[in-house]
Motif scaffolding. Sequence first.
Motif, PDB file in Angstrom:
ATOM      1  N   LEU A  55       5.274  -8.171  15.357  1.00 50.92           N
ATOM      2  CA  LEU A  55       5.681  -8.412  13.804  1.00 50.92           C
ATOM      3  C   LEU A  55       5.603  -9.269  14.028  1.00 50.92           C
ATOM      4  O   LEU A  55       4.628  -9.674  13.119  1.00 50.92           O
ATOM      5  CB  LEU A  55       7.071  -7.324  13.675  1.00 50.92           C
ATOM      6  CG  LEU A  55       7.905  -6.442  13.328  1.00 50.92           C
ATOM      7  CD1 LEU A  55       8.947  -6.330  13.250  1.00 50.92           C
ATOM      8  CD2 LEU A  55       6.418  -5.569  12.752  1.00 50.92           C
ATOM      9  N   HIS A 104      -1.220  -5.143  -0.827  1.00 53.05           N
ATOM     10  CA  HIS A 104      -0.713  -5.494   0.243  1.00 53.05           C
ATOM     11  C   HIS A 104      -2.193  -6.669   0.802  1.00 53.05           C
ATOM     12  O   HIS A 104      -3.159  -6.175   0.504  1.00 53.05           O
ATOM     13  CB  HIS A 104       0.006  -5.064   1.248  1.00 53.05           C
ATOM     14  CG  HIS A 104      -1.010  -3.301   1.574  1.00 53.05           C
ATOM     15  ND1 HIS A 104      -0.593  -1.432   1.024  1.00 53.05           N
ATOM     16  CD2 HIS A 104      -1.364  -3.253   2.270  1.00 53.05           C
ATOM     17  CE1 HIS A 104      -1.467  -1.735   1.441  1.00 53.05           C
ATOM     18  NE2 HIS A 104      -2.195  -1.720   1.947  1.00 53.05           N
ATOM     19  N   TYR A 185       2.625  -7.852   3.083  1.00 55.14           N
ATOM     20  CA  TYR A 185       3.133  -8.118   2.218  1.00 55.14           C
ATOM     21  C   TYR A 185       4.319  -8.721   0.993  1.00 55.14           C
ATOM     22  O   TYR A 185       5.421  -8.961   1.734  1.00 55.14           O
ATOM     23  CB  TYR A 185       4.798  -6.323   1.854  1.00 55.14           C
ATOM     24  CG  TYR A 185       3.851  -4.466   2.119  1.00 55.14           C
ATOM     25  CD1 TYR A 185       3.558  -3.701   1.139  1.00 55.14           C
ATOM     26  CD2 TYR A 185       3.781  -5.010   3.461  1.00 55.14           C
ATOM     27  CE1 TYR A 185       2.850  -3.503   1.463  1.00 55.14           C
ATOM     28  CE2 TYR A 185       4.076  -3.440   3.408  1.00 55.14           C
ATOM     29  CZ  TYR A 185       3.388  -2.382   2.892  1.00 55.14           C
ATOM     30  OH  TYR A 185       2.358  -1.150   3.547  1.00 55.14           O
ATOM     31  N   LEU A 214       6.067   4.427  13.113  1.00 54.50           N
ATOM     32  CA  LEU A 214       6.281   2.822  12.273  1.00 54.50           C
ATOM     33  C   LEU A 214       6.836   1.747  12.424  1.00 54.50           C
ATOM     34  O   LEU A 214       8.450   2.493  12.587  1.00 54.50           O
ATOM     35  CB  LEU A 214       6.749   3.320   9.979  1.00 54.50           C
ATOM     36  CG  LEU A 214       6.644   2.118   9.363  1.00 54.50           C
ATOM     37  CD1 LEU A 214       5.476   1.258   9.491  1.00 54.50           C
ATOM     38  CD2 LEU A 214       7.858   2.605   8.467  1.00 54.50           C
ATOM     39  N   THR A 216       8.829  -1.650  11.691  1.00 57.82           N
ATOM     40  CA  THR A 216       8.816  -2.431  10.431  1.00 57.82           C
ATOM     41  C   THR A 216       9.981  -3.751  10.044  1.00 57.82           C
ATOM     42  O   THR A 216      10.457  -3.885  11.212  1.00 57.82           O
ATOM     43  CB  THR A 216       8.917  -1.591   9.426  1.00 57.82           C
ATOM     44  OG1 THR A 216       8.449  -2.471   8.193  1.00 57.82           O
ATOM     45  CG2 THR A 216      10.651  -0.761   9.577  1.00 57.82           C
ATOM     46  N   ASP A 217       9.784  -4.984   9.634  1.00 58.08           N
ATOM     47  CA  ASP A 217      10.662  -5.789  10.094  1.00 58.08           C
ATOM     48  C   ASP A 217      11.810  -4.879   9.204  1.00 58.08           C
ATOM     49  O   ASP A 217      12.575  -4.491   9.234  1.00 58.08           O
ATOM     50  CB  ASP A 217      10.164  -7.068   9.050  1.00 58.08           C
ATOM     51  CG  ASP A 217      10.165  -7.695   7.787  1.00 58.08           C
ATOM     52  OD1 ASP A 217      10.547  -6.144   7.096  1.00 58.08           O
ATOM     53  OD2 ASP A 217       9.341  -7.961   7.308  1.00 58.08           O
ATOM     54  N   LEU A 223      10.793   0.821   2.047  1.00 57.65           N
ATOM     55  CA  LEU A 223       9.923   2.673   2.039  1.00 57.65           C
ATOM     56  C   LEU A 223      11.124   3.469   1.688  1.00 57.65           C
ATOM     57  O   LEU A 223      12.084   3.839   1.904  1.00 57.65           O
ATOM     58  CB  LEU A 223      10.245   2.489   3.949  1.00 57.65           C
ATOM     59  CG  LEU A 223       9.173   3.892   4.116  1.00 57.65           C
ATOM     60  CD1 LEU A 223       7.890   4.142   3.776  1.00 57.65           C
ATOM     61  CD2 LEU A 223       9.293   4.312   5.340  1.00 57.65           C
ATOM     62  N   PRO A 237      14.644   0.340   7.966  1.00 51.42           N
ATOM     63  CA  PRO A 237      15.042   0.494   9.528  1.00 51.42           C
ATOM     64  C   PRO A 237      16.434   0.203   9.838  1.00 51.42           C
ATOM     65  O   PRO A 237      17.232   0.390   9.648  1.00 51.42           O
ATOM     66  CB  PRO A 237      14.338  -1.014   9.700  1.00 51.42           C
ATOM     67  CG  PRO A 237      14.309  -1.415   8.344  1.00 51.42           C
ATOM     68  CD  PRO A 237      14.912  -0.527   7.224  1.00 51.42           C
ATOM     69  N   TYR A 242      11.877   4.258  15.512  1.00 46.61           N
ATOM     70  CA  TYR A 242      10.594   4.639  14.697  1.00 46.61           C
ATOM     71  C   TYR A 242      11.338   5.115  13.645  1.00 46.61           C
ATOM     72  O   TYR A 242      11.656   6.202  13.886  1.00 46.61           O
ATOM     73  CB  TYR A 242       9.907   4.713  15.096  1.00 46.61           C
ATOM     74  CG  TYR A 242       8.598   3.885  16.782  1.00 46.61           C
ATOM     75  CD1 TYR A 242       8.113   2.724  15.883  1.00 46.61           C
ATOM     76  CD2 TYR A 242       9.776   2.937  18.127  1.00 46.61           C
ATOM     77  CE1 TYR A 242       7.485   1.681  16.631  1.00 46.61           C
ATOM     78  CE2 TYR A 242       8.632   2.057  18.411  1.00 46.61           C
ATOM     79  CZ  TYR A 242       7.915   1.801  18.277  1.00 46.61           C
ATOM     80  OH  TYR A 242       6.933   0.812  19.142  1.00 46.61           O
ATOM     81  N   GLY A 265       5.362   1.904  -0.089  1.00 50.55           N
ATOM     82  CA  GLY A 265       5.776   0.634  -0.022  1.00 50.55           C
ATOM     83  C   GLY A 265       6.477   0.099  -1.517  1.00 50.55           C
ATOM     84  O   GLY A 265       5.665   0.019  -2.221  1.00 50.55           O
ATOM     85  N   ARG A 296       6.915  -8.735   3.445  1.00 50.35           N
ATOM     86  CA  ARG A 296       6.803  -7.970   4.434  1.00 50.35           C
ATOM     87  C   ARG A 296       6.501  -7.346   5.496  1.00 50.35           C
ATOM     88  O   ARG A 296       5.127  -7.926   4.828  1.00 50.35           O
ATOM     89  CB  ARG A 296       7.779  -7.250   3.834  1.00 50.35           C
ATOM     90  CG  ARG A 296       8.091  -5.491   4.832  1.00 50.35           C
ATOM     91  CD  ARG A 296       9.027  -3.893   4.143  1.00 50.35           C
ATOM     92  NE  ARG A 296       8.963  -3.524   4.950  1.00 50.35           N
ATOM     93  CZ  ARG A 296       7.941  -1.759   4.559  1.00 50.35           C
ATOM     94  NH1 ARG A 296       6.401  -2.149   3.510  1.00 50.35           N
ATOM     95  NH2 ARG A 296       7.866  -1.290   5.259  1.00 50.35           N
ATOM     96  N   SER A 298       4.280  -4.727   8.764  1.00 50.48           N
ATOM     97  CA  SER A 298       4.942  -3.848   8.994  1.00 50.48           C
ATOM     98  C   SER A 298       3.848  -3.312   9.606  1.00 50.48           C
ATOM     99  O   SER A 298       2.261  -3.387   9.517  1.00 50.48           O
ATOM    100  CB  SER A 298       4.988  -2.430   7.803  1.00 50.48           C
ATOM    101  OG  SER A 298       4.161  -1.882   7.462  1.00 50.48           O
TER     102      SER A 298
END
Length: 349
Positions: A55, A104, A185, A214, A216-217, A223, A237, A242, A265, A296, A298
């Motif tokens: 990330l 994005h 994003y 996925l 992601t932060d 999401l 998250p 995941y 998203g 963001r 991901s």
Amino acid sequence: MSLPFVDVSPFLKKGTPPSPAKDTSAKSLFDACHDVGFFYLKGHGIPKETCDLVLDTVRNWMLTATDEEKATIARKDAGVGDGDGARGYQKIGENVTLGKSDFHEAIDLYATHPLAPPSPPYQPLHGPNLWPNHLFSDIFTSYIDQILLLGAALMRCMAVALSLPEDHFEPFINPSFWVCRAIGYPPLTPEAIKANPGGVGCGAHSDYGCWTFLLTDETRGALKVEGKDGEWIDANPVEGCYVVNVGDMLMQWTNGLFKSTVHQGNHPPTLDLLQRYDGLMLTYMGIVVHLGSNYRVSVPVFFEPSWEAKISPLEGCIVKTGGKALYGGATYGEYLLGKVASNFYTEKQ
């Protein structure tokens, strides 16, 4: 409603004997895929340090690379320079979902095509990946290798869930024609909306492959998953997990027994995370961006069958869904080509 959890740890080591733990994991996977199509995957064995590094690598490059640097790996249409119609960097608004531009930027990566030529021009999906730099390449190559092992473990769990031999899917997934997206994003400020109208972070869609893993932060509220009642569920998250979902190809493979679920998203209004970035500012598209203030990141990895795999509804799934095949067969590579072709052309074209 929240997403269910599946523990894949009993299947991480290939060749282990049947066990109650495997049966429990397989049942939870079946229920999650049949009822929701989305779940949190725990027990995956990929270290947090690895996930954080991936990330951070994306975030740092997206927010520090110049326009010129990004242009050197820009996606190009097949036959144009080193383009193959899919791989490379996409600026904001270039990626399209259901005919509308997404808000994005991303780098798209794919497995090597089995008939990839040594030099351009390239046919669609036949080219090389366009990496930002060697460090990015090394980090992502190692990470994707770990996801491929995880994907194979989940396929073993799926086989048991469907009352098949645990190694049933191995001929179909070796090698996996994986796909990976490194996505950023930017903050959805009024100035940004004015500069790039017409899209959201990523529009409502279902994924078209097998499994999506996925990473992601920590952004919450980004999401959204569509429930059976049409209401949107937050897939926030969860540390150590995941978010995994069923793709369209897997739904066809199981004759609709497993559900491919629509998701999207969004851009949460604020984000106060990654304190290590506080105080650092950049100008991005003419907008002052504070790192960690709603940019963001991901990284979905799409675990897929091999390019040549012939996919058709499983007999056992046909029986469980009424005795009639609801989908025809397809070679995965040809199916993928048809899907990717629609990713870069808006409804105005």
